[in-house]
Design a protein around this motif. Structure first.
Motif, mmCIF file in Angstrom:
data_model
loop_
_atom_site.group_PDB
_atom_site.id
_atom_site.type_symbol
_atom_site.label_atom_id
_atom_site.label_comp_id
_atom_site.label_asym_id
_atom_site.label_seq_id
_atom_site.Cartn_x
_atom_site.Cartn_y
_atom_site.Cartn_z
ATOM 1 N N LEU A 167 0.832 -1.208 0.000
ATOM 2 C CA LEU A 167 0.000 0.000 0.000
ATOM 3 C C LEU A 167 0.863 1.254 0.000
ATOM 4 N N ALA A 168 1.931 1.223 0.811
ATOM 5 C CA ALA A 168 2.831 2.378 0.874
ATOM 6 C C ALA A 168 3.552 2.587 -0.455
ATOM 7 N N SER A 169 3.939 1.502 -1.111
ATOM 8 C CA SER A 169 4.653 1.622 -2.383
ATOM 9 C C SER A 169 3.777 2.250 -3.462
ATOM 10 N N ARG A 170 2.472 1.990 -3.400
ATOM 11 C CA ARG A 170 1.558 2.593 -4.371
ATOM 12 C C ARG A 170 1.526 4.118 -4.211
ATOM 13 N N ILE A 171 1.501 4.569 -2.977
ATOM 14 C CA ILE A 171 1.515 6.015 -2.721
ATOM 15 C C ILE A 171 2.874 6.604 -3.080
ATOM 16 N N HIS A 172 3.930 5.894 -2.735
ATOM 17 C CA HIS A 172 5.276 6.369 -3.043
ATOM 18 C C HIS A 172 5.461 6.554 -4.542
ATOM 19 N N ASN A 173 5.036 5.576 -5.327
ATOM 20 C CA ASN A 173 5.217 5.660 -6.782
ATOM 21 C C ASN A 173 4.431 6.814 -7.387
ATOM 22 N N ARG A 174 3.286 7.119 -6.810
ATOM 23 C CA ARG A 174 2.458 8.197 -7.350
ATOM 24 C C ARG A 174 3.073 9.578 -7.103
ATOM 25 N N TYR A 175 3.719 9.757 -5.932
ATOM 26 C CA TYR A 175 4.174 11.102 -5.555
ATOM 27 C C TYR A 175 5.700 11.256 -5.536
ATOM 28 N N MET A 176 6.402 10.240 -5.995
ATOM 29 C CA MET A 176 7.860 10.262 -5.949
ATOM 30 C C MET A 176 8.430 11.493 -6.649
ATOM 31 N N LYS A 206 10.572 3.056 6.777
ATOM 32 C CA LYS A 206 10.211 1.833 7.502
ATOM 33 C C LYS A 206 9.182 0.990 6.752
ATOM 34 N N GLU A 207 9.347 0.844 5.482
ATOM 35 C CA GLU A 207 8.561 -0.042 4.622
ATOM 36 C C GLU A 207 7.105 0.392 4.422
ATOM 37 N N SER A 208 6.421 0.849 5.490
ATOM 38 C CA SER A 208 4.987 1.096 5.361
ATOM 39 C C SER A 208 4.583 2.540 5.653
ATOM 40 N N ILE A 209 5.547 3.470 5.723
ATOM 41 C CA ILE A 209 5.241 4.861 6.042
ATOM 42 C C ILE A 209 5.772 5.766 4.925
ATOM 43 N N ILE A 210 4.925 6.668 4.457
ATOM 44 C CA ILE A 210 5.324 7.667 3.465
ATOM 45 C C ILE A 210 5.346 9.033 4.152
ATOM 46 N N ILE A 211 6.447 9.767 3.984
ATOM 47 C CA ILE A 211 6.601 11.053 4.656
ATOM 48 C C ILE A 211 6.762 12.170 3.630
ATOM 49 N N PHE A 212 5.864 13.149 3.714
ATOM 50 C CA PHE A 212 5.998 14.406 2.977
ATOM 51 C C PHE A 212 6.484 15.433 3.997
ATOM 52 N N ASP A 213 7.614 16.079 3.746
ATOM 53 C CA ASP A 213 8.188 16.942 4.790
ATOM 54 C C ASP A 213 8.740 18.225 4.166
ATOM 55 N N LEU A 230 3.406 15.753 6.376
ATOM 56 C CA LEU A 230 2.285 14.811 6.289
ATOM 57 C C LEU A 230 2.860 13.402 6.321
ATOM 58 N N ASP A 231 2.420 12.605 7.269
ATOM 59 C CA ASP A 231 2.809 11.203 7.349
ATOM 60 C C ASP A 231 1.621 10.330 6.971
ATOM 61 N N VAL A 232 1.861 9.353 6.108
ATOM 62 C CA VAL A 232 0.826 8.390 5.730
ATOM 63 C C VAL A 232 1.309 7.013 6.157
ATOM 64 N N GLU A 233 0.683 6.453 7.191
ATOM 65 C CA GLU A 233 1.081 5.150 7.719
ATOM 66 C C GLU A 233 0.084 4.101 7.239
ATOM 67 N N CYS A 234 0.603 3.038 6.631
ATOM 68 C CA CYS A 234 -0.250 2.017 6.009
ATOM 69 C C CYS A 234 -0.296 0.752 6.863
#
Length: 263
Positions: free
Chosen positions: A141-150, A163-170, A183-187
């Motif tokens: 799930l995290a990789s899907r978000i990462h690929n979209r906003y990379m 940490k594998e399942s957390i996406i951080i916008f900083d 913004l942290d997105v924890e999956c």
């Protein structure tokens, strides 16, 4: 009530003892946790089976389908009728204990059915495969978000898959302000936790984020977990709400970009 076995001939012995005392037996109330437990009548005499059956009543300690039960039809009424605080406290604890036993009992029933199904064919191997995939689901799930906003996370200046399942916008900062926001997105298997927060490393930062970003459509459903600290906003979304997660992030990026352009 705690799934203990009845003693051998327990009810007939009680019945015969009371009869010898020349009492009339109006009813024998049997209180298992749920109504699926009944006495073992293997060693009962025929007249005992007949006599006890006439006055035997099962009253479960707890019920999920509103049938008569000890908790709702006796204990709770006793609590409402009593003015003795010690009595009320004891009865409330007793009700909580019965509910706890019921939850554990239902879990065991479900596990028993699950266990029986696992013994059929390749069900065990299938279940193990599903468990392994569920363990890997948060990272996916995290990789899907990462690929979209990379390559599309502006106006945030920093972006990472942590940490594998957390996406951080900083690294978002307003003009002339030292404080920054993230913004942290924890999956998880069950869905997503979104946190919009100020950078705690910055001293003297404004604590009320919604006051800094008023009327933000993206933040309207976010709430503070702590009434005394509104520098963190939180929103949980379910597993089937990925589209809403994406919509919130897209909207937040647009609103932050417009906010930064304000004079």
């Amino acid at each position: 009530m705690n799934n203990a076995c009845d003693m051998d001939r327990q009810l007939p012995d009680y019945y015969n003892y009371i009869r010898k005392l020349e009492y009339d037996i109006i009813s024998i109330v049997y209180i298992p946790l749920l109504n699926n437990k009944v006495p073992n009548t293997t060693n009962w005499k025929e007249f005992e089976k007949t006599s006890i059956k006439k006055c035997f009543k099962i009253v479960p300690a707890f019920s999920n389908n509103k049938e008569r039960n000890l908790c709702d039809n006796w204990l709770k009424k006793c609590i409402n009728s009593s003015d003795n605080i010690d009595c009320i406290s004891g009865l409330r604890q007793y009700v909580k204990l019965i509910k706890f036993l019921n939850i554990n009992n239902m879990d065991n029933v479900i596990l028993e059915k699950f266990y029986e199904n696992l013994k059929i064919g390749e069900n065990l191997n299938t279940a193990i495969s599903i468990r392994n995939m569920l363990n890997e689901l948060p990272e996916y799930l995290a990789s899907r978000i990462h690929n979209r906003y990379m390559t599309n996370h502006s106006p945030f200046t920093a972006f990472c898959h942590y940490k594998e399942s957390i996406i951080i916008f900083d690294g978002f900062a307003l003009n002339r302000e030292k404080n920054s926001y993230k913004l942290d997105v924890e999956c998880y298997e069950s869905g997503y936790d979104l946190y919009f927060r100020s950078n705690r490393d910055c001293p003297n930062s404004e604590k009320n984020i919604k006051a800094i970003f008023p009327n933000f459509e993206s933040l309207k459903d976010f709430q503070s977990e702590d009434e005394n600290d509104i520098s963190d906003l939180f929103l949980h979304l379910g597993f089937n709400e990925e589209e809403k997660v994406i919509h919130i992030i897209d909207t937040l990026l647009k609103e932050l970009s417009m906010k930064k352009l304000e004079k």
